[in-house]
Design an enzyme around this catalytic site. Structure first.
Site, PDB file in Angstrom:
ATOM      1  N   ASP A 228       0.873  -1.165   0.000  1.00  0.00           N
ATOM      2  CA  ASP A 228       0.000   0.000   0.000  1.00  0.00           C
ATOM      3  C   ASP A 228       0.920   1.227   0.000  1.00  0.00           C
ATOM      4  O   ASP A 228       2.117   1.129   0.279  1.00  0.00           O
ATOM      5  CB  ASP A 228      -0.945  -0.008   1.214  1.00  0.00           C
TER       6      ASP A 228
HETATM    7  C1  BGC Z   1      -4.945   3.450   0.106  1.00  0.00           C
HETATM    8  C2  BGC Z   1      -5.027   2.460  -1.029  1.00  0.00           C
HETATM    9  C3  BGC Z   1      -4.840   3.171  -2.336  1.00  0.00           C
HETATM   10  C4  BGC Z   1      -3.508   3.889  -2.312  1.00  0.00           C
HETATM   11  C5  BGC Z   1      -3.175   4.609  -3.602  1.00  0.00           C
HETATM   12  C6  BGC Z   1      -3.730   4.350   0.029  1.00  0.00           C
HETATM   13  O1  BGC Z   1      -3.866   5.423   0.902  1.00  0.00           O
HETATM   14  O2  BGC Z   1      -4.958   2.772   1.330  1.00  0.00           O
HETATM   15  O3  BGC Z   1      -6.242   1.789  -1.005  1.00  0.00           O
HETATM   16  O4  BGC Z   1      -4.906   2.273  -3.405  1.00  0.00           O
HETATM   17  O5  BGC Z   1      -3.537   4.853  -1.270  1.00  0.00           O
HETATM   18  O6  BGC Z   1      -3.958   5.722  -3.788  1.00  0.00           O
END
Ligand code: BGC
Length: 808
Positions: A228
């Site tokens: 993530d």
């Molecule tokens: C989130 C993810 C997301 C990623 C990219 C993170 O803050 O938890 O779900 O895909 O950002 O935007």
């Protein structure tokens, strides 16, 4: 086996490739013929940020169709619909040159308070898994990649980047991994995203048990594991244990760390090669697919699909006296801010820039329904406003039927922030009561992505849950109100009477690092039905404008056949649900569990025999001492009906035992035996875990969050804490939370290095930690030295990478 490209790259090039090049792109090595690919959110629409990019949906993104969020679509119980949405997402992604769609999100809804529940499917892993697998198949149909997330046991937003989910292995497998198992084995995603949190003391992204033993060795996943955003803790350990790509752009410090680890013998180049090949395969496959994919988007078709999806997902919760569908001759009053300014998606990384968003007032105008007007009724942020309320009451008096649009505001459902309760704002409830006194012919239409308390429901005759219905949700609501669409959505999560009834209530949002999953297997209906706790609306529940009868059930351990008849006078869809129960179980288990379902369309008077398979997950439980799935032998009830609380027919099947010993022999687990899990004592939880409950202390280290920085021994830390807290409180009170402040609050210090594109190195973070430990001068000096070192090393390495080509 090494492919050609891997053989021709230097160690430095290989390590550089294993982390992102920019917020949403991998690193390109043009001299080696390796392009960068785009990864973009997200679950219900493509969020490609071609300009300034961020992972919280703050900067603008390219226009894309906004479909209903996962919590709505799960209520359709229709994987075919999920697949269609996935296909459209895949097409829109490919048209924008996006190789990887960061979704679907499929975490199990442990608590109704999780701020991201709107992005997730269900409290039930089977339903969530089936829906996710369908999205994945759809997204990947044209050859690009889906990236299901967040793997695993990531069920709250508080301290989301550094919390530790303390969960027993059986619960982990049955409740929090079975959804991913189905998604991976049936959807075959080309990538998967790890979650930010730790699972039983080890970060998900460096968890050998999750990434190697379970994901790869057991489920056969052969794609790329992506962190993530900012979710990499120890990159070396991550790569060693199965994490392929660190995102977003940690800079070259991260690559240097990896190279050094190889030289120091902490990780072998074989591991680096294995990860690299996963990444290169993803790049090759998706780049090839993107070259062939059409670059145009059929906006009208996708818009129509968004409307259809919203219509299929609407759940009719109450319809006293048949208030709905609306009498075509009725004059309606439309009341409530959400009718004019819809809530159709949640805040955060999933935020989609829809080309056109309908409001109910827009679609009403074109519908021919007679109306006496619109009144806003309440202040969206909850401020009492007598004038708005009086106007609404006055309007209601003139109408035959009142359509009252209530819901949760934007602050209540956001990435980075859990809810503190399940209530609608008091000013909305006050309005409802006041309008009801004037005109009781009242239908409430609820816009929210998760369950709310409905203690006020006796003050409305009809109640329709519209979820967060995407850009075309308003039209779907209209169709459900008029009867053009016969509502057939069924709740994918239980709506409890009180938030406090929730099994995890006392162990959710607790301070400190540890999140104790004391309720074990008893999540959602598994708890309410086992413990005998009444609920407002049960799992699987939803009304229709027609009625269905069930007959002729036959069941074997491999499947169910049942005849369903539409006994009403209009066409409709029934969701036939199959639950498995073992009332005489020796090994404790929930009262019943969903193991199959099918949505069927039936014309008025039509009967159909439906067959629903039961798979390997139908009777199994995780036997931890045996380290395998086991089956308790004997008779099982196969219960078939229209909701978890509306079982129409039951059959008994005999199932052979797997022959495993009782995993709980000799343990005292009385609360788990009866499902009374709200107050599990420490000793019993420890017995379930099989070890002592870990004790979490706030430590001044790389993983201290900014929210904890007040515990540091440095005036700098205290100052940062006070200022940050003040700004955060101010932004929450304003009704539009600052997502950056929220993110930072839960962000560990090491993420500063992971999210600043190379400006900050881990060495600098360590200097900051020294500073916070009270070594003020040495800390600052070290910070400056590390800054200069990092900057020089970055420049030199950038140069080598840009000039270097493949080895011959
Ligand atoms: C989130 C993810 C997301 C990623 C990219 C993170 O803050 O938890 O779900 O895909 O950002 O935007």
């Amino acid at each position: 086996m090494q492919n050609n490209t891997t053989r021709q790259l230097t160690l430095e090039q290989k390590c550089a490739l294993l982390s992102g090049g920019s917020t949403f792109q991998t690193r390109a090595l043009p001299g080696c013929g390796i392009p960068a690919i785009w990864l973009s959110d997200g679950p219900h629409g493509v969020r490609k940020q071609a300009g300034p990019a961020d992972h919280l949906g703050i900067n603008p993104s390219e226009p894309a169709t906004c479909f209903p969020t996962a919590s709505a679509v799960a209520s359709s119980w229709d994987p075919a619909l999920g697949e269609e949405i996935g296909r459209a997402l895949g097409q829109e992604a490919a048209a924008q040159d996006v190789a990887v769609v960061l979704g679907p999100g499929l975490n199990t809804k442990r608590s109704p308070l999780c701020g991201r529940n709107f992005e997730y499917f269900s409290e039930d892993p089977y339903l969530a898994g089936k829906m996710a697998a369908a999205y994945i198949r759809g997204i990947q149909e044209n050859g690009i990649a889906a990236c299901p997330k967040h793997f695993a046991a990531n069920n709250q937003e508080l301290r989301r980047m550094a919390s530790d989910s303390i969960v027993d292995e059986r619960t982990l497998r049955e409740l929090y991994l079975t959804n991913f198992e189905i998604a991976v084995t049936e959807g075959k995603p080309r990538s998967i995203m790890t979650s930010y949190n730790m699972v039983n003391g080890t970060y998900a992204n460096e968890n050998l048990h999750l990434l190697q033993e379970i994901l790869r060795d057991t489920w056969g996943f052969d794609g790329a594991v992506v962190t993530d955003w900012g979710g990499s803790n120890d990159h070396v350990l991550g790569v060693k244990n199965g994490s392929t790509l660190e995102m977003p752009a940690p800079g070259l410090d991260s690559a240097r760390e990896l190279c050094k680890a190889v030289r120091d013998g902490k990780i072998s180049e074989v591991d680096i090669n294995a990860r690299l090949e996963e990444l290169l395969t993803l790049i090759d496959q998706t780049t090839g697919a993107l070259e062939k994919a059409p670059k145009t988007i059929d906006w009208d078709a996708h818009r129509a699909l968004a409307r259809k999806a919203a219509a299929e997902s609407i759940v009719l919760l109450k319809n006293k006296g048949g208030l709905l569908p609306l009498d075509p001759a009725a004059k309606v009053a439309v009341i409530g801010d959400f009718a004019k300014t819809p809530r159709y998606q949640g805040a955060g990384s999933s935020l989609v820039n829809a080309p056109r968003v309908d409001s109910f007032l827009d679609v009403l105008e074109a519908s021919g329904i007679q109306t006496v007007g619109y009144a806003q009724g309440f202040d969206r942020q909850g401020k009492p406003d007598g004038r708005l309320q009086a106007q609404a009451v006055e309007l209601a008096a003139k109408a035959d039927v009142v359509l009252l649009f209530l819901g949760l505001d934007e602050v209540k459902e956001s990435e980075g922030l859990d809810r503190s309760d399940m209530k609608l704002a008091q000013n909305q409830i006050d309005l409802l009561l006041a309008v009801h006194r004037t005109n009781p012919r009242l239908a409430v239409i609820l816009s929210c992505g998760s369950a709310v308390e409905t203690g006020w429901q006796s003050h409305c005759e009809a109640l329709l849950w519209a979820g967060l219905g995407g850009q075309a949700g308003a039209g779907a609501v209209l169709d459900a109100l008029t009867g053009k669409v016969n509502p057939a959505g069924r709740l994918a999560e239980t709506w409890p009477i009180h938030c406090e009834d929730n099994p995890s209530y006392k162990n959710f949002g607790t301070p400190g690092r540890n999140v104790e999953y004391r309720e074990g297997l008893y999540v959602g209906y598994r708890y309410y039905q086992t413990a005998g706790v009444p609920v407002a609306y049960p799992f699987g529940y939803g009304l229709s404008y027609t009625t269905f009868a069930y007959r002729d059930l036959t069941a074997t351990p491999t499947g169910v056949s049942v005849t369903v008849e539409n006994t009403g006078d209009r066409a409709g869809d029934e969701v036939v649900q199959v639950y498995i129960a073992k009332p005489d179980a020796k090994i404790f288990r929930p009262a019943q569990e969903l193991k199959g379902f099918a949505r069927v369309h039936l014309e008025a008077g039509e009967s159909r025999t439906v067959t629903i398979p039961l798979d390997d997950k139908a009777f199994r439980y995780w036997n931890d001492p045996a380290n395998r799935w086991a089956v308790e032998g004997g008779d099982y009830e196969v219960r078939v009906g229209g909701s978890s609380a509306d079982i129409r027919l039951t059959a008994t099947v005999a199932v052979a035992p797997s022959g495993d010993a009782d995993p709980y022999a000799g343990l005292a687990l009385p609360h788990y035996q009866g499902g009374q899990v709200q107050d599990v004592p420490d000793e019993e939880f420890a017995a379930l875990l099989g070890h002592a409950i870990p004790v979490a202390k706030v430590a001044i280290d790389r993983n201290m969050t900014l929210g904890e920085i007040g515990h540091a021994r440095s005036p700098l830390g205290w100052l940062v804490h006070v200022i940050h807290k003040h700004l955060l409180d101010k932004s929450l009170a304003s009704g539009t939370p600052d997502l950056n402040l929220l993110f930072n609050y839960n962000m560990p210090l090491r993420a500063i290095a992971k999210m600043t594109g190379g400006i900050v190195s881990m060495g600098m973070v360590d200097a900051l930690v020294m500073e916070l430990k009270g070594f003020w001068i040495i800390g600052i000096v070290r910070l400056l030295v590390e800054f200069v070192k990092n900057d020089r090393a970055n420049k030199a390495m950038e140069k080598r990478l840009s000039e270097g080509g493949r080895k011959p």
